[in-house]
Write a protein that holds these residues in place. Structure first.
Motif, mmCIF file in Angstrom:
data_model
loop_
_atom_site.group_PDB
_atom_site.id
_atom_site.type_symbol
_atom_site.label_atom_id
_atom_site.label_comp_id
_atom_site.label_asym_id
_atom_site.label_seq_id
_atom_site.Cartn_x
_atom_site.Cartn_y
_atom_site.Cartn_z
ATOM 1 N N HIS A 80 -39.234 -6.522 -23.934
ATOM 2 C CA HIS A 80 -39.303 -5.014 -23.921
ATOM 3 C C HIS A 80 -37.158 -4.626 -24.177
ATOM 4 C CE1 HIS A 80 -43.003 -4.174 -22.612
ATOM 5 N NE2 HIS A 80 -43.312 -3.136 -24.040
ATOM 6 N N ASP A 81 -36.854 -5.413 -23.368
ATOM 7 C CA ASP A 81 -34.980 -5.467 -23.870
ATOM 8 C C ASP A 81 -35.189 -4.895 -22.778
ATOM 9 O OD1 ASP A 81 -35.021 -7.369 -26.026
ATOM 10 O OD2 ASP A 81 -35.079 -6.294 -27.490
ATOM 11 N N ARG A 82 -35.620 -4.267 -22.101
ATOM 12 C CA ARG A 82 -35.079 -3.028 -20.505
ATOM 13 C C ARG A 82 -34.153 -4.393 -19.448
ATOM 14 N NH1 ARG A 82 -34.283 -0.748 -23.543
ATOM 15 N NH2 ARG A 82 -35.270 0.781 -23.977
ATOM 16 N N LEU A 83 -34.811 -5.768 -19.382
ATOM 17 C CA LEU A 83 -33.767 -6.543 -18.437
ATOM 18 C C LEU A 83 -32.699 -7.639 -19.399
ATOM 19 C CD1 LEU A 83 -34.320 -6.829 -15.410
ATOM 20 C CD2 LEU A 83 -35.554 -8.629 -15.585
ATOM 21 N N VAL A 84 -31.831 -7.092 -18.605
ATOM 22 C CA VAL A 84 -30.621 -8.508 -19.624
ATOM 23 C C VAL A 84 -31.304 -9.836 -18.915
ATOM 24 C CG1 VAL A 84 -27.984 -9.293 -20.170
ATOM 25 C CG2 VAL A 84 -29.226 -6.877 -20.104
ATOM 26 N N VAL A 102 -30.324 -6.986 -14.122
ATOM 27 C CA VAL A 102 -28.863 -6.250 -14.451
ATOM 28 C C VAL A 102 -30.236 -6.034 -15.550
ATOM 29 C CG1 VAL A 102 -27.240 -6.265 -16.394
ATOM 30 C CG2 VAL A 102 -26.982 -8.117 -14.173
ATOM 31 N N TYR A 103 -29.848 -4.316 -16.051
ATOM 32 C CA TYR A 103 -30.578 -3.610 -16.776
ATOM 33 C C TYR A 103 -30.014 -3.217 -17.693
ATOM 34 C CZ TYR A 103 -33.928 -3.274 -12.561
ATOM 35 O OH TYR A 103 -34.449 -3.183 -11.466
ATOM 36 N N ASP A 104 -31.050 -2.875 -19.269
ATOM 37 C CA ASP A 104 -30.249 -1.901 -20.174
ATOM 38 C C ASP A 104 -31.547 -1.015 -20.156
ATOM 39 O OD1 ASP A 104 -28.459 -3.420 -23.364
ATOM 40 O OD2 ASP A 104 -30.318 -1.407 -23.038
ATOM 41 N N VAL A 105 -30.709 0.106 -19.846
ATOM 42 C CA VAL A 105 -31.775 1.558 -20.031
ATOM 43 C C VAL A 105 -30.521 2.524 -20.670
ATOM 44 C CG1 VAL A 105 -33.194 0.607 -18.379
ATOM 45 C CG2 VAL A 105 -30.598 1.157 -17.486
ATOM 46 N N GLU A 106 -30.969 3.614 -21.060
ATOM 47 C CA GLU A 106 -30.545 5.043 -21.170
ATOM 48 C C GLU A 106 -29.419 5.719 -20.038
ATOM 49 O OE1 GLU A 106 -32.783 7.628 -23.707
ATOM 50 O OE2 GLU A 106 -33.003 5.362 -25.200
#
Length: 271
Positions: A80-84, A102-106
Motif C-alpha cells: 500500500h506504499d506505506r512502508l519505505v 520507515v513509514y510514508d504517511v501524511e
C-alpha cells in the motif's frame, strides 16, 4: 580508541558512555484519536518519512511468536506504499533487539496508527518506540537495494533456521548495514557551526560507498545515518570520526547492525 569502547552500541559524545533515551518520547496517542488503519492505507504516497525506532521486550518468546505476523503486516504496508523499508536491529551477539521501520504517511498521527496496529505492538513485543519525521538528504538506492536480505537468508544467527532456509555461513568480508540514531545537543547555534565540516565528511563517506542514507529529523533533535561497513568496529569508526561527534554535536547516539528485510525504493526521494 579502546576495543571495548568501540564495541559499545550506546555512546555519549561529550560526557562518557550513556544510553540513548527512548523513554523520553511523547506518550502514545490514544487509539480513539487516531486515523483508522483502512483510512491510512487508502491514501496516495505523500513523501513524509516517519522513522519508527523500536526496542523489543526481554521476553524473546513473545517476540518470536509475533514475528511472522509482523512480517505479513509489513508486506501489506509496502504493498500500500506505506512502508519505505524495514528490518530488525541486532545486538552485539547478532540477535534481534529491536526493529527500524520507515513509514510514508501524511502525518505523525498516521504513523502512530501504523505503529499501534503492528502485531509486535499488539502482542506486547515492543518495550518502547520513538516516531520521528526524517528528511532524507543523501541516498544511494543502488547500494541500498544490494543490501536487501533475501527471504531465504532472513533467519538471524543464533536462532534456528526455517526448514526451507538455505544455510549460509557468515562472510566476514561482506558489507553490512549499520544504523546510527543520533540525538543532538540543544545548542542549535553549535550544530550550525559544525554543519559544514559534517556535510563535507558525509559527502566523502557517500563517495566511498560507506554512507547509504542520511538526513536530519524534522524537529532538529538529531539525525539518522545508515552506514555500509564490514564490521561493528568499522561502522563505529565512521560515527566517531564524524565532526558532529568530534565537536560534541552528538549528545548521544545508538549504533546497531540493521538487516534490511523489505524495501520500497520508489518511495525514496532525496531533498
Amino acid at each position: 580508541m579502546s576495543q571495548d569502547l568501540s564495541r559499545r552500541r550506546f555512546l555519549a559524545s561529550a560526557a562518557g558512555v550513556a544510553c540513548l533515551a527512548l523513554t523520553d518520547m511523547p506518550s502514545v496517542m490514544a487509539a480513539s484519536s487516531l486515523p483508522t488503519l483502512s483510512g491510512v492505507l487508502s491514501g496516495n504516497p505523500v513523501q513524509m518519512k516517519i522513522v519508527n525506532y523500536a526496542m523489543y521486550v526481554q521476553d524473546r518468546a513473545r517476540v518470536d511468536a509475533s514475528r511472522a505476523e509482523h512480517q505479513t503486516y509489513a508486506d501489506m504496508l509496502r504493498e500500500h506504499d506505506r512502508l519505505v523499508m524495514g528490518g530488525p536491529l541486532l545486538d552485539d551477539d547478532g540477535r534481534p533487539s529491536g526493529v527500524l521501520l520507515v513509514y510514508d504517511v501524511e502525518s505523525k498521527q498516521q504513523a502512530e496508527t501504523l505503529a499501534q496496529h503492528d502485531p509486535f505492538a499488539l502482542k506486547g513485543a515492543i518495550a518502547n518506540y520513538r516516531l520521528t519525521e526524517w528528511t532524507v538528504l543523501d541516498s544511494n538506492i543502488e547500494l541500498l537495494t544490494a543490501s536487501l536480505v533475501p527471504a531465504n537468508r532472513r533467519a538471524p544467527p543464533k536462532l534456528p533456521r526455517a526448514p526451507d532456509a538455505t544455510p549460509v555461513a557468515p562472510d566476514e568480508h561482506t558489507a553490512r548495514l549499520y544504523v546510527n540514531y543520533a540525538k543532538y545537543v540543544s545548542d542549535r547555534s553549535h550544530v550550525e557551526q559544525v554543519m559544514p565540516a559534517h556535510q563535507s565528511y558525509t559527502q566523502a563517506l557517500k563517495a566511498n560507498g560507506e554512507l547509504i542514507m542520511a538526513g536530519p529529523f524534522a524537529d532538529g533533535s538529531g539525525a539518522l545515518f545508515i552506514y555500509r561497513a564490514q564490521s561493528t568496529d568499522e561502522a563505529m569508526a565512521l560515527a566517531l570520526k564524524d565532526p558532529y561527534h568530534v565537536e560534541g554535536v552528538f549528545e548521544t547516539f545508538a549504533l546497531a547492525q540493521w538487516r534490511l528485510f523489505g524495501l520500497n525504493a520508489g518511495l525514496i526521494q532525496s531533498v
